[in-house]
Scaffold this motif. Structure first.
Motif, PDB file in Angstrom:
ATOM      1  N   ILE A  43      15.140 -12.804  36.171  1.00  9.77           N
ATOM      2  CA  ILE A  43      14.716 -13.607  35.019  1.00  9.77           C
ATOM      3  C   ILE A  43      14.292 -12.696  33.868  1.00  9.77           C
ATOM      4  CG2 ILE A  43      12.973 -15.247  34.191  1.00  9.77           C
ATOM      5  CD1 ILE A  43      12.949 -16.397  37.082  1.00  9.77           C
ATOM      6  N   THR A  44      13.481 -11.701  34.175  1.00  7.41           N
ATOM      7  CA  THR A  44      13.023 -10.759  33.149  1.00  7.41           C
ATOM      8  C   THR A  44      14.200  -9.982  32.572  1.00  7.41           C
ATOM      9  OG1 THR A  44      10.906 -10.551  34.292  1.00  7.41           O
ATOM     10  CG2 THR A  44      11.430  -8.861  32.674  1.00  7.41           C
ATOM     11  N   GLY A  45      15.100  -9.558  33.441  1.00 11.42           N
ATOM     12  CA  GLY A  45      16.274  -8.821  32.979  1.00 11.42           C
ATOM     13  C   GLY A  45      17.137  -9.636  32.034  1.00 11.42           C
ATOM     14  N   PHE A  46      17.333 -10.899  32.354  1.00  9.38           N
ATOM     15  CA  PHE A  46      18.126 -11.758  31.477  1.00  9.38           C
ATOM     16  C   PHE A  46      17.463 -11.894  30.113  1.00  9.38           C
ATOM     17  CE2 PHE A  46      19.292 -15.972  29.813  1.00  9.38           C
ATOM     18  CZ  PHE A  46      20.662 -15.794  29.701  1.00  9.38           C
ATOM     19  N   ALA A  79       6.275 -11.088  28.002  1.00  9.28           N
ATOM     20  CA  ALA A  79       6.505 -11.950  29.171  1.00  9.28           C
ATOM     21  C   ALA A  79       5.551 -11.593  30.303  1.00  9.28           C
ATOM     22  CB  ALA A  79       7.955 -11.830  29.635  1.00  9.28           C
ATOM     23  N   THR A  80       5.356 -10.309  30.546  1.00  9.69           N
ATOM     24  CA  THR A  80       4.471  -9.862  31.626  1.00  9.69           C
ATOM     25  C   THR A  80       3.025 -10.252  31.363  1.00  9.69           C
ATOM     26  OG1 THR A  80       5.927  -8.021  32.190  1.00  9.69           O
ATOM     27  CG2 THR A  80       3.623  -7.829  32.862  1.00  9.69           C
ATOM     28  N   THR A 128       9.141  -3.047  35.756  1.00 10.37           N
ATOM     29  CA  THR A 128      10.441  -3.725  35.699  1.00 10.37           C
ATOM     30  C   THR A 128      10.965  -3.729  34.277  1.00 10.37           C
ATOM     31  OG1 THR A 128       9.831  -5.138  37.564  1.00 10.37           O
ATOM     32  CG2 THR A 128      11.619  -5.911  36.154  1.00 10.37           C
ATOM     33  N   THR A 129      10.106  -3.993  33.320  1.00  6.19           N
ATOM     34  CA  THR A 129      10.497  -3.998  31.915  1.00  6.19           C
ATOM     35  C   THR A 129      11.024  -2.641  31.480  1.00  6.19           C
ATOM     36  OG1 THR A 129       8.927  -5.734  31.343  1.00  6.19           O
ATOM     37  CG2 THR A 129       9.616  -4.279  29.559  1.00  6.19           C
ATOM     38  N   THR A 133      14.917  -2.136  30.505  1.00  9.94           N
ATOM     39  CA  THR A 133      15.192  -1.808  29.106  1.00  9.94           C
ATOM     40  C   THR A 133      15.978  -0.510  29.001  1.00  9.94           C
ATOM     41  OG1 THR A 133      13.202  -2.958  28.367  1.00  9.94           O
ATOM     42  CG2 THR A 133      14.152  -1.373  26.844  1.00  9.94           C
ATOM     43  N   LEU A 134      15.582   0.497  29.761  1.00 15.61           N
ATOM     44  CA  LEU A 134      16.337   1.752  29.755  1.00 15.61           C
ATOM     45  C   LEU A 134      17.765   1.537  30.245  1.00 15.61           C
ATOM     46  CD1 LEU A 134      13.620   4.212  31.100  1.00 15.61           C
ATOM     47  CD2 LEU A 134      14.654   4.231  28.824  1.00 15.61           C
TER      48      LEU A 134
END
Length: 151
Positions: A43-46, A79-80, A128-129, A133-134
């Protein structure tokens, strides 16, 4: 502030998705199983991917690695932070026995406090972010390679 308006909106939408997913899991009493939290990364990746993609479209030729990286980091961090606040509120006000259930399943031998659990949720989101992101910036960065024609 214009630089961060799009990533903040995507961060809020991503946190809403994370909260909705958590509440759906809680309906089926699956929210104490930590393995289901792996989908939080999806979800975060999307959300991060879409934020960088739309930011690239919005900025056009002025898009560079630093701006894209900042867009992804802001999206994930917003989001986090929002999800961690919701998680803390849920664990302390809505379902007071949630942390006891979670501790019973995963931390039998440790005496964990609420703060450590909330800190862990936040650190997992920030890590995770950063990683996502990288990773996504490898897709969006412009190449410095020269175009060579075959002879």
């Amino acid at each position: 502030m214009k630089l961060f308006s799009l990533p903040i909106r995507f961060g809020i939408a991503t946190s809403g998705s994370l909260i909705a997913y958590f509440l759906i899991l809680s309906l089926f009493n699956l929210h104490t199983n930590v393995f289901y939290s792996l989908f939080n990364g999806v979800i975060t990746g999307f959300g991060i991917y879409e934020a960088i993609k739309y930011y690239r479209i919005e900025t056009g030729v002025s898009f560079n690695y630093g701006k894209g990286f900042a867009a992804g980091i802001v999206t994930g961090f917003v989001a986090t932070i929002i999800f961690t606040i919701f998680f803390a509120f849920y664990a302390t006000e809505i379902n007071v026995g949630f942390l006891d259930e979670l501790s019973k399943v995963w931390f039998r031998d440790y005496n964990t406090s609420e703060g450590i659990v909330f800190f862990t949720v936040a650190i997992m989101g920030f890590a995770t972010t950063l990683v996502l992101t990288l990773s996504f910036m490898q897709l969006f960065k412009s190449s410095n390679n020269l175009n060579r024609k075959s002879v």
